[in-house]
Design a protein around this motif. Structure first.
Motif, mmCIF file in Angstrom:
data_model
loop_
_atom_site.group_PDB
_atom_site.id
_atom_site.type_symbol
_atom_site.label_atom_id
_atom_site.label_comp_id
_atom_site.label_asym_id
_atom_site.label_seq_id
_atom_site.Cartn_x
_atom_site.Cartn_y
_atom_site.Cartn_z
ATOM 1 N N ALA A 96 -21.135 22.734 -70.200
ATOM 2 C CA ALA A 96 -21.483 23.423 -69.047
ATOM 3 C C ALA A 96 -22.899 23.905 -69.253
ATOM 4 O O ALA A 96 -23.604 23.742 -68.157
ATOM 5 C CB ALA A 96 -20.643 24.468 -68.829
ATOM 6 N N GLU A 97 -23.392 24.115 -70.099
ATOM 7 C CA GLU A 97 -24.782 24.463 -70.270
ATOM 8 C C GLU A 97 -25.769 23.448 -70.212
ATOM 9 O O GLU A 97 -26.813 23.420 -69.681
ATOM 10 C CB GLU A 97 -25.093 25.321 -71.591
ATOM 11 N N GLU A 100 -25.731 22.679 -66.233
ATOM 12 C CA GLU A 100 -26.631 23.765 -65.838
ATOM 13 C C GLU A 100 -28.033 23.456 -66.146
ATOM 14 O O GLU A 100 -28.838 23.645 -65.219
ATOM 15 C CB GLU A 100 -26.285 25.092 -66.444
ATOM 16 N N THR A 101 -28.530 23.173 -67.131
ATOM 17 C CA THR A 101 -30.055 22.437 -67.595
ATOM 18 C C THR A 101 -30.356 21.532 -66.341
ATOM 19 O O THR A 101 -31.496 21.574 -65.833
ATOM 20 C CB THR A 101 -30.015 22.264 -68.687
ATOM 21 N N GLN A 104 -30.791 22.718 -62.905
ATOM 22 C CA GLN A 104 -31.813 23.446 -62.693
ATOM 23 C C GLN A 104 -33.150 22.657 -62.707
ATOM 24 O O GLN A 104 -33.911 22.724 -61.821
ATOM 25 C CB GLN A 104 -32.087 24.280 -63.971
ATOM 26 N N SER A 136 -18.021 24.492 -65.146
ATOM 27 C CA SER A 136 -17.818 26.017 -65.263
ATOM 28 C C SER A 136 -17.202 26.500 -64.080
ATOM 29 O O SER A 136 -17.288 25.724 -63.032
ATOM 30 C CB SER A 136 -18.934 26.757 -65.676
ATOM 31 N N SER A 138 -17.058 27.829 -60.371
ATOM 32 C CA SER A 138 -18.122 27.608 -59.462
ATOM 33 C C SER A 138 -18.916 28.718 -58.871
ATOM 34 O O SER A 138 -18.095 29.929 -58.641
ATOM 35 C CB SER A 138 -17.700 26.783 -58.203
ATOM 36 N N ASP A 139 -20.200 28.671 -58.787
ATOM 37 C CA ASP A 139 -20.785 29.859 -58.077
ATOM 38 C C ASP A 139 -21.079 29.849 -56.587
ATOM 39 O O ASP A 139 -21.870 30.477 -55.833
ATOM 40 C CB ASP A 139 -22.453 30.090 -58.827
ATOM 41 N N VAL A 191 -29.434 27.813 -56.989
ATOM 42 C CA VAL A 191 -29.626 27.412 -58.282
ATOM 43 C C VAL A 191 -29.836 28.722 -59.241
ATOM 44 O O VAL A 191 -29.176 28.764 -60.020
ATOM 45 C CB VAL A 191 -30.709 26.268 -58.224
ATOM 46 N N ARG A 194 -27.133 30.808 -60.090
ATOM 47 C CA ARG A 194 -25.856 30.538 -60.817
ATOM 48 C C ARG A 194 -25.829 31.235 -62.180
ATOM 49 O O ARG A 194 -26.804 31.691 -62.741
ATOM 50 C CB ARG A 194 -26.028 29.139 -60.830
ATOM 51 N N GLY A 196 -24.721 30.233 -65.078
ATOM 52 C CA GLY A 196 -24.244 29.120 -66.033
ATOM 53 C C GLY A 196 -25.280 29.238 -67.157
ATOM 54 O O GLY A 196 -25.447 29.081 -68.460
ATOM 55 N N ARG A 202 -33.438 29.316 -68.113
ATOM 56 C CA ARG A 202 -33.652 28.743 -66.912
ATOM 57 C C ARG A 202 -35.587 28.577 -66.731
ATOM 58 O O ARG A 202 -36.077 27.412 -66.488
ATOM 59 C CB ARG A 202 -33.163 29.358 -65.539
#
Length: 268
Positions: A96-97, A100-101, A104, A136, A138-139, A191, A194, A196, A202
């Motif tokens: 998930a990380e 997320e990267t 981003q 992950s 959801s946001d 974004v 979020r 994550g 970030r």
């Protein structure tokens, strides 16, 4: 008086770090160069891992985030991106990380770059199911109004970049005010808001992406400020840029150091 490390010292130190990140297959890429460019393989180990990755200024997880972000932004290094996604999982990043990267970096390098990187990540996750679920919670807030999304973006932009919103609107007011609104709503409302990754991570990813792109000097300066605003240090900023010398090249790193010098001076 202690002596300077020898090439063999650097090489052995690099192999140790390479093994930490790459696991059992960590040396495969270097070994694959033995028949055509063994010295290049040695440079990768000595410099990339013995000199750079072994520096104490960032954790291995942070270094992998930075490298994944840079390679996603570059868009032409899928095999290396795959290796570093695998390496990120090995040193403790979650799928998930990683995702997320990539999301981003999509703000800065575009959706095609993000989609290509997700394709690479999907293959890595398929081979490492034990690493966990890449999806992950959801946001996305489907019930949210446009104005609520915009206000959330403004608040997040203020948290990261201070008065940057005023500069964005001033610069775009006479030509593309809708672009300014999209930056607030999407980049920061969708974004950056979020959950994550934390804001410091970030901003490290964003500094890496803007450095690697090589065409985003003003934005790099904004996000160097942002990194410092959300708890990053000058040392971490410099370490991230030094690391990019190995992935985006020394010209990109030197240009980013010039930007960092200006940012640091402005904050004194």
């Amino acid at each position: 008086m202690s002596s300077s490390p020898t090439a063999d010292d650097r090489f052995q130190r690099g192999l140790e770090v390479l093994d930490q990140i790459g696991g059992p297959n960590g040396r495969a890429v270097v070994n694959s160069l033995a028949d055509i460019a063994p010295d290049l393989g040695r440079f990768v180990v000595e410099f990339g891992y013995g000199d750079i990755y072994s520096r104490p200024g960032l954790t291995l997880k942070q270094r992998q985030i930075i490298t994944i972000a840079a390679l996603t932004a570059l868009g032409h290094a899928a095999p290396q991106l795959r290796w570093h996604i695998d390496g990120g999982l090995t040193v403790g990043l979650t799928p998930a990380e990683v995702v997320e990267t990539i999301i981003q970096v999509g703000v800065y390098a575009g959706f095609p770059a993000a989609l290509n990187a997700i394709t690479v990540a999907r293959a890595a996750f398929a081979d490492r199911p034990e690493a966990g679920n890449p999806v992950s919670e959801s946001d996305i807030r489907p019930e949210e109004t446009g104005e609520e999304r915009y206000q959330r973006g403004l608040a997040k932009l203020d948290e990261v970049d201070g008065d940057a919103a005023e500069h964005i609107f001033a610069a775009l007011a006479d030509t593309a005010p809708d672009l300014a609104r999209y930056i607030v709503e999407f980049a920061f409302g969708d974004v950056y808001s979020r959950t994550g990754l934390d804001l410091k991570t970030r901003e490290l990813a964003t500094v890496a992406a803007c450095t690697a792109l090589g065409t985003a000097g003003p934005q790099l300066r904004v996000h160097l400020h942002g990194l410092l605003n959300v708890g990053g240090t000058r040392e971490e900023a410099i370490e991230a840029i030094i690391q990019l010398g190995g992935y985006a090249g020394f010209p990109a790193a030197l240009n980013a150091i010039t930007a960092a010098r200006e940012v640091f001076a402005a904050r004194e």
